[in-house]
Write an enzyme that holds these catalytic residues in place. Structure first.
Site, PDB file in Angstrom:
ATOM      1  N   GLY A   1      12.604  60.281 -12.447  1.00  0.00           N
ATOM      2  CA  GLY A   1      12.312  58.841 -12.475  1.00  0.00           C
ATOM      3  C   GLY A   1      12.663  58.132 -11.184  1.00  0.00           C
ATOM      4  O   GLY A   1      12.095  58.410 -10.131  1.00  0.00           O
TER       5      GLY A   1
ATOM      6  N   GLY B   1       9.536  53.833 -23.986  1.00  0.00           N
ATOM      7  CA  GLY B   1       8.651  54.311 -22.901  1.00  0.00           C
ATOM      8  C   GLY B   1       9.264  55.444 -22.106  1.00  0.00           C
ATOM      9  O   GLY B   1       8.872  55.691 -20.964  1.00  0.00           O
TER      10      GLY B   1
ATOM     11  N   GLY C   1      11.221  55.581 -17.721  1.00  0.00           N
ATOM     12  CA  GLY C   1      11.021  54.146 -17.959  1.00  0.00           C
ATOM     13  C   GLY C   1      10.122  53.546 -16.899  1.00  0.00           C
ATOM     14  O   GLY C   1      10.003  54.061 -15.774  1.00  0.00           O
TER      15      GLY C   1
ATOM     16  N   LYS D   1       9.792  69.734 -13.724  1.00  0.00           N
ATOM     17  CA  LYS D   1      10.534  69.060 -12.642  1.00  0.00           C
ATOM     18  C   LYS D   1      11.364  70.068 -11.852  1.00  0.00           C
ATOM     19  O   LYS D   1      11.454  69.991 -10.624  1.00  0.00           O
ATOM     20  CB  LYS D   1      11.427  67.971 -13.226  1.00  0.00           C
ATOM     21  CG  LYS D   1      10.631  66.810 -13.833  1.00  0.00           C
ATOM     22  CD  LYS D   1      11.513  65.935 -14.695  1.00  0.00           C
ATOM     23  CE  LYS D   1      10.741  64.769 -15.289  1.00  0.00           C
ATOM     24  NZ  LYS D   1      11.475  64.066 -16.344  1.00  0.00           N
TER      25      LYS D   1
ATOM     26  N   VAL E   1       3.975  53.594 -16.793  1.00  0.00           N
ATOM     27  CA  VAL E   1       4.314  53.576 -15.360  1.00  0.00           C
ATOM     28  C   VAL E   1       3.305  52.735 -14.571  1.00  0.00           C
ATOM     29  O   VAL E   1       3.687  51.963 -13.676  1.00  0.00           O
ATOM     30  CB  VAL E   1       4.406  55.012 -14.796  1.00  0.00           C
ATOM     31  CG1 VAL E   1       4.789  54.980 -13.321  1.00  0.00           C
ATOM     32  CG2 VAL E   1       5.418  55.837 -15.587  1.00  0.00           C
TER      33      VAL E   1
ATOM     34  N   VAL F   1       9.802  63.542 -10.404  1.00  0.00           N
ATOM     35  CA  VAL F   1      11.082  64.174 -10.753  1.00  0.00           C
ATOM     36  C   VAL F   1      12.182  63.127 -10.864  1.00  0.00           C
ATOM     37  O   VAL F   1      12.440  62.378  -9.918  1.00  0.00           O
ATOM     38  CB  VAL F   1      11.497  65.213  -9.677  1.00  0.00           C
ATOM     39  CG1 VAL F   1      12.769  65.932 -10.116  1.00  0.00           C
ATOM     40  CG2 VAL F   1      10.382  66.208  -9.430  1.00  0.00           C
TER      41      VAL F   1
HETATM   42  N1  HSE Z   1       9.545  61.934 -20.401  1.00  0.00           N
HETATM   43  C1  HSE Z   1      10.234  61.951 -19.156  1.00  0.00           C
HETATM   44  C2  HSE Z   1      11.723  61.877 -19.426  1.00  0.00           C
HETATM   45  C3  HSE Z   1       9.772  60.781 -18.309  1.00  0.00           C
HETATM   46  O1  HSE Z   1      12.115  61.585 -20.549  1.00  0.00           O
HETATM   47  O2  HSE Z   1      12.498  62.129 -18.533  1.00  0.00           O
HETATM   48  C4  HSE Z   1      10.134  60.914 -16.879  1.00  0.00           C
HETATM   49  O3  HSE Z   1       9.535  61.993 -16.277  1.00  0.00           O
END
Ligand code: HSE
Length: 432
Positions: free
Chosen positions: A137, A190, A305, A208, A15, A135
């Site tokens: 992405g 990622g 991502g 989240k 990130v 929360v």
């Molecule tokens: N590892 C988390 C996911 C990243 O896969 O949603 C985003 O918070």
């Protein structure tokens, strides 16, 4: 000369590098929008490598550690992308807030554990605590709940909150690939947490959800009351069975005001193919919200991502540059209500059950009897013939709506009856 917002960036992983990409590409537009030049002036990271992606960071201040970065005199705002509920993230965020500096964090674990305390520290020091990236992405769900829906009483938020799990479940269903194989791919892309058991165990989604619950209901985040079940036990066979019956399996997080406390749960669920949430595949996340005046609304976007998450970080940085400060969870930290949990296992809904039966007379009748004793009505049944006499018979059923406590009691009795070769697998069904 244009004013600057000087950023201290703690964490230069996926990130962090995405944030550098975004500022390099869209910095001019952001300056035009906010009236400030957003500039990363100082960094800290576990690895001292000065080149990250396309970015040469050798000209920046390299702080000794996150806490030193937080209080560095050249830093106006701390962007915390380290992760983890404890130190060094916790101390660095507290140090920045105590020094009256606003913080942008993507750290859902930190917020789920210490959100109330940090919100109060921010208020006391006239600083902002921002966490859009924590929360879902790139989906602006924090801003939506905190600001866009500030006129509503929200009664329910549910959604797909983990991109890694949704990616795994989608690829298993579409390509028949193994869980482990797709997880490795999600890590390479990622999406996954540093420790992917946080993803597949449902803990990331729970972090989240704790944040969303606090925003929706103005309560302290309360992680410990969340009922958490991950996706590790979901088999390819379950996914295929669900598909044959017109369903997909998704990991959902749900919080709802039951009238008798707040229910919070994270677990796999069968959702109808073709339903809005059933169409959210791959790394996409979704948040479905019900507010008393707005009615139903749903947000969909990439949940993990580098670039989608950087988009969320920049949303917060733009707010800080513009001087927009609202209480972290929508109400001042001192006014966050204590969390009151709804009684456990009151969830009502349909259930998918998969059993491996010894092919003996009376097996199906015994199962039907145990369900009937609890007043559970069967919606559909599929039994397939075993391939050889020595094998068990796969037996799948779905039920009409019933109480979870009744379902669990019936399954425990079915297990004791001894017709099943393995403990029954149960997945809840959500009629979204
Ligand atoms: N590892 C988390 C996911 C990243 O896969 O949603 C985003 O918070």
């Amino acid at each position: 000369m244009v004013a600057k917002l000087r950023i201290g960036l703690a964490g230069l992983g996926t990130v962090g590098t995405g944030v550098l990409d975004l500022l390099a590409r869209n910095g001019n537009e952001i300056e035009a929008r906010t009236g400030k030049k957003l500039e990363v002036v100082a960094v800290t990271a576990r690895s001292n490598s000065r080149v990250r992606g396309a970015h040469d960071l050798s000209g920046l201040v390299w702080a000794e550690n996150p806490q030193a970065l937080a209080v560095h005199p050249d830093v106006d705002v701390l962007v915390e992308l380290i992760g983890g509920e404890g130190d060094p993230a916790y101390s660095a965020v507290k140090a920045a807030l105590a020094a009256g500096k606003s913080v942008v964090t993507a750290n859902k674990a930190l917020l789920a554990h210490h959100g109330g305390e940090l919100a109060r520290l921010a208020d006391a020091n006239h600083a902002g605590l921002y966490f859009e990236a924590a929360v879902a992405g790139g989906i602006p769900v924090v801003k939506t709940l905190r600001e866009g829906l500030a006129g509503n009483q929200v009664s329910r938020v549910s959604g797909i909150l983990n991109g890694t799990c949704n990616y795994i479940l989608t690829k298993m269903a579409d390509e028949g690939r193994s869980f482990d194989d797709v997880l490795v791919e999600a890590q390479k892309l990622g999406y996954a947490e540093a420790d992917p058991t946080f993803d597949v165990g449902g803990f990331d989604a729970a972090h989240k959800l704790a944040v969303l619950t606090a925003l929706a209901f103005g309560t302290e985040p309360d992680l410990k009351s969340i009922e958490i079940e991950g996706i590790s036990h979901v088999t390819l066979e379950d996914i295929r069975n669900a598909d044959a019956m017109g369903y997909k399996i998704k990991l959902l997080g749900v919080c709802a005001d039951t009238g008798d406390g707040i229910e919070q749960r994270v677990h796999p669920m069968l959702v109808r193919k073709g339903s809005p949430i059933g169409e959210v595949d791959g790394v996409f996340n979704a948040a479905a919200i019900h507010g008393d005046f707005v009615g139903d609304l749903m947000l969909v976007g990439r949940g993990a991502g580098a670039h989608p998450t950087a988009s969320a970080v920049l949303s917060d940085l733009c707010d800080i540059a513009r001087g927009n400060r609202v209480p972290a969870f929508g109400v001042p930290g001192a006014k966050l209500k204590p969390f009151r949990a709804a009684p456990a296992q009151t969830h009502a809904g349909g259930y998918y059950v998969a059993l491996d039966l010894h092919d003996r007379p009376g097996a199906v009748a015994a199962i039907a009897q145990r369900l009937a004793e609890r007043n559970i009505s069967i919606e559909s049944i599929v039994q397939r013939a075993p391939q050889t006499a020595a094998e068990t018979a796969p037996f799948i059923l779905t039920t009409h709506d019933t109480q979870e406590s009744d379902m669990r009691a019936a399954l425990s009795q079915i297990e004791k009856d001894g017709y099943a070769a393995r403990p029954p697998r149960m997945i809840r069904m959500e009629r979204l």
